[in-house]
Scaffold this active site. Structure first.
Site, short mmCIF file in Angstrom:
data_model
loop_
_atom_site.label_atom_id
_atom_site.label_comp_id
_atom_site.label_asym_id
_atom_site.label_seq_id
_atom_site.Cartn_x
_atom_site.Cartn_y
_atom_site.Cartn_z
N GLU A 109 65.54 -43.35 45.05
CA GLU A 109 65.68 -44.51 45.94
C GLU A 109 64.86 -45.65 45.37
OE1 GLU A 109 65.74 -43.88 50.22
OE2 GLU A 109 65.60 -41.73 49.89
N HIS A 224 63.70 -52.66 57.01
CA HIS A 224 64.59 -52.04 56.02
C HIS A 224 65.63 -53.07 55.58
CE1 HIS A 224 67.29 -49.34 53.98
NE2 HIS A 224 66.39 -48.38 54.09
N ARG A 265 61.10 -52.11 49.30
CA ARG A 265 61.87 -52.57 50.47
C ARG A 265 61.50 -53.97 50.93
NH1 ARG A 265 62.07 -47.01 54.04
NH2 ARG A 265 63.67 -46.09 52.73
N HIS A 326 62.18 -51.06 60.81
CA HIS A 326 62.49 -49.69 60.43
C HIS A 326 61.32 -48.73 60.59
CE1 HIS A 326 64.53 -46.46 58.41
NE2 HIS A 326 63.67 -46.43 57.41
N ARG A 361 55.87 -48.79 52.90
CA ARG A 361 56.12 -47.38 52.59
C ARG A 361 57.16 -47.20 51.49
NH1 ARG A 361 60.06 -43.56 54.57
NH2 ARG A 361 60.84 -44.99 56.15
C1 LIG Z 1 67.54 -44.32 60.49
C2 LIG Z 1 66.31 -43.77 59.86
C3 LIG Z 1 66.37 -43.19 58.60
C4 LIG Z 1 65.22 -42.66 58.00
N1 LIG Z 1 65.32 -42.05 56.79
C5 LIG Z 1 64.21 -41.46 56.27
C6 LIG Z 1 64.30 -40.71 55.05
O1 LIG Z 1 65.38 -40.57 54.47
N2 LIG Z 1 63.18 -40.15 54.56
C7 LIG Z 1 61.95 -40.27 55.18
O2 LIG Z 1 60.95 -39.73 54.68
N3 LIG Z 1 61.85 -40.95 56.34
C8 LIG Z 1 62.94 -41.54 56.90
N4 LIG Z 1 62.83 -42.21 58.09
C9 LIG Z 1 61.54 -42.24 58.77
C10 LIG Z 1 61.26 -40.90 59.43
O3 LIG Z 1 62.45 -40.38 59.98
C11 LIG Z 1 60.23 -41.04 60.55
O4 LIG Z 1 59.15 -41.82 60.14
C12 LIG Z 1 59.70 -39.66 60.95
O5 LIG Z 1 60.78 -38.83 61.27
C13 LIG Z 1 58.75 -39.79 62.10
O6 LIG Z 1 58.53 -38.52 62.65
P1 LIG Z 1 57.61 -38.37 63.92
O7 LIG Z 1 57.58 -36.93 64.26
O8 LIG Z 1 56.34 -39.08 63.70
O9 LIG Z 1 58.38 -39.22 65.06
P2 LIG Z 1 59.81 -39.08 65.71
O10 LIG Z 1 60.68 -38.17 64.96
O11 LIG Z 1 60.31 -40.44 65.98
O12 LIG Z 1 59.50 -38.38 67.10
C14 LIG Z 1 58.80 -39.05 68.12
C15 LIG Z 1 58.80 -38.17 69.35
O13 LIG Z 1 57.90 -38.71 70.30
C16 LIG Z 1 58.51 -38.72 71.58
N5 LIG Z 1 57.83 -39.75 72.39
C17 LIG Z 1 57.72 -41.07 72.15
N6 LIG Z 1 56.97 -41.65 73.11
C18 LIG Z 1 56.62 -40.65 73.96
C19 LIG Z 1 55.85 -40.62 75.16
N7 LIG Z 1 55.28 -41.69 75.68
N8 LIG Z 1 55.72 -39.41 75.79
C20 LIG Z 1 56.30 -38.29 75.29
N9 LIG Z 1 57.02 -38.28 74.17
C21 LIG Z 1 57.17 -39.45 73.51
C22 LIG Z 1 59.97 -38.98 71.27
O14 LIG Z 1 60.80 -38.65 72.36
C23 LIG Z 1 60.13 -38.08 70.05
O15 LIG Z 1 60.32 -36.74 70.46
C24 LIG Z 1 63.97 -42.75 58.68
C25 LIG Z 1 63.91 -43.34 59.94
C26 LIG Z 1 65.06 -43.84 60.55
C27 LIG Z 1 64.96 -44.47 61.89
#
Ligand SMILES: Cc1cc2nc3c(=O)[nH]c(=O)nc-3n(C[C@H](O)[C@H](O)[C@H](O)COP(=O)(O)OP(=O)(O)OC[C@H]3O[C@@H](n4cnc5c(N)ncnc54)[C@H](O)[C@@H]3O)c2cc1C
Length: 424
Positions: A109, A224, A265, A326, A361
């Site tokens: 990428e 993004h 990016r 993003h 990032r």
């Molecule tokens: C479209 C897209 C494509 C991406 N592609 C990539 C990729 O190819 N490679 C890569 O490395 N990264 C990628 N990313 C980034 C990556 O997906 C995220 O940064 C990562 O998954 C974050 O994981 P997380 O567990 O921190 O949060 P998330 O997976 O966002 O989970 C957050 C959780 O917190 C919960 N939550 C939020 N607020 C509260 C609250 N107040 N009380 C209780 N629960 C709450 C939500 O319901 C959810 O369950 C992408 C992101 C997006 C949006």
């Protein structure tokens, strides 16, 4: 309620943390929406890995260069050196990465100097998170509570003793715990145009502000470069950077290329904004035609299908794309064990900031960083575990939280603006 450990958030960070905690501890995971509605499910491009030791320096340098050399070097080192261990765990959990004759296939990428990204079609996040969720659901010591929103933490003398939240009927409950882990993801829900789920509104950041928990770089927000342009409201559909890694190119309205598509990016996004301004158009064009049709259909089936639904056949025509919010590089300041400035409180995933990403990032470093530092949080909690001294009852004063959603959003956006102007 009482439990040993409470985790707010059910994306890769929260789930993998739970999987790495001891089986004799009771764990409650809460999530604001359905368990499968997290940004982790949306990740398309893939997950980076140190494919062999000879790539260490180059991977390190790519991460630093993308981050404008504002990254925390120790955090990067930890992430890169832990990557194969995490990938092994994922494979044991059932995750399938693309292979050819049994060997991993790596994609590339923007801002990567070599292919080092493992992927599963263009739905890598779904493949990883679905399997982690399945494994967590098998654990007898873990309870997942869906549609339960954390609105506060229980604090006693700078010690976190659990959380306060409400269910979808507005019933408030305190969950007392010896350790609390915030894993609530990013802040895309604060923006009109974002690739994130709209319920991700940076609630942990608002709670941190309320309790004086240290933040780091709250103004570091990634835009993004390429989301599918649409007049419809709602979440923007991402056109993964790996399509540019595989050869897709950008054109302005005169069908002229205007930027090296594989730059970091923030640079590509700025070039697109400049071009949109010059041309007076709300988008630029992305052509996937340089990628062979068979490869588009096998590597990017999700993007191919979604664009068709929107009326574009990417094997034959350009698609309009526009930058959108993003990713959140800043967040709750944590040390290398994901510990915050408050006792018994940890933060992992996108809501935390350990400095890996610096100011921008590098693509596909987020899933890896979330997983590596979630495991470190779990290991640290396991190593230092003691019962919390707090065993009283927590009274929840519901009226205190009336209108909190608006107030929290306002507080986080104000903090971002304040930090921006401090840095100007
Ligand atoms: C479209 C897209 C494509 C991406 N592609 C990539 C990729 O190819 N490679 C890569 O490395 N990264 C990628 N990313 C980034 C990556 O997906 C995220 O940064 C990562 O998954 C974050 O994981 P997380 O567990 O921190 O949060 P998330 O997976 O966002 O989970 C957050 C959780 O917190 C919960 N939550 C939020 N607020 C509260 C609250 N107040 N009380 C209780 N629960 C709450 C939500 O319901 C959810 O369950 C992408 C992101 C997006 C949006």
């Amino acid at each position: 309620m009482k439990t040993d450990i409470v985790i707010a958030g059910c994306g890769v960070a929260g789930l993998y943390c739970a999987l790495n905690l001891p089986r004799d501890k009771s764990i409650i995971i809460i999530t604001k929406d359905d368990a499968d509605k997290s940004d982790s499910f949306l990740a398309q491009g893939g997950i980076c890995v140190l494919k062999d030791d000879s790539d260490y320096d180059s991977y390190f340098e790519d991460t630093m260069r993308a981050g404008h050399y504002e990254n925390n070097k120790e955090s990067i080192d930890i992430m890169i050196r832990s990557s194969s261990d995490v990938i092994d765990d994922l494979i044991k959990a059932g995750v399938r990465f693309e292979r050819n004759n049994g060997e991993f296939v790596y994609t590339k990428e923007g801002a990567h100097s070599t292919p080092r990204i493992l992927f599963h079609k263009d739905i890598t996040g779904k493949e990883i998170t679905e399997h982690l969720l399945e494994r967590v659901r098998e654990l007898k010591n873990v309870t997942i509570i869906e549609h339960f929103t954390m609105v506060d933490i229980i604090e006693k003398n700078n010690e976190c003793c659990g959380i306060i939240g409400h269910d979808s009927d507005g019933v408030y409950t305190a969950i007392q715990a010896d350790y609390t882990v915030m894993a609530t993801g990013g802040i895309g829900g604060l923006y009109k145009h974002s690739t994130n789920y709209s319920h991700l509104t940076g609630d942990s950041i608002a709670i941190a502000l309320k309790h004086g928990i240290r933040l780091q770089n709250p103004d570091y927000i990634q835009i993004h470069p390429t989301t599918l342009y649409s007049r419809k409201k709602g979440r923007r559909f991402l056109i993964s950077e790996s399509v540019r890694g595989e050869g897709a190119v950008l054109f302005n309205s005169h069908m002229r290329r205007f930027v090296d598509e594989l730059l970091p990016r923030d640079i590509v996004a700025k070039a697109i904004y400049d071009e949109m301004k010059k041309d007076g158009k709300p988008y630029v064009w992305l052509s996937m035609k340089p990628i062979p049709t068979e490869k588009i259909k096998s590597h990017f089936p999700n993007i191919y299908r979604r664009c068709l639904e929107e009326g574009f056949d990417v094997t034959k025509e350009c698609i309009p794309v526009v930058p959108a919010q993003h990713y959140f590089m800043g967040g709750i300041d944590v040390d290398r064990y994901s510990k915050t400035s408050m006792e018994r409180l940890y933060a992992v995933g996108e809501t935390a900031c350990n400095g890996v990403h610096g100011r921008n990032r590098l693509a596909s470093n987020s899933l890896l960083e979330s997983l590596v530092f979630a495991k470190r949080a779990a290991n640290n909690i396991t190593g230092v575990y003691t019962k919390s001294g707090f065993d009283g009852e927590t009274e929840v004063n519901k009226s205190q939280y009336r209108g909190y959603e608006k107030a929290y959003k306002k507080a986080v956006l104000a903090e971002i603006e304040k930090e921006k102007s401090n840095n100007e």
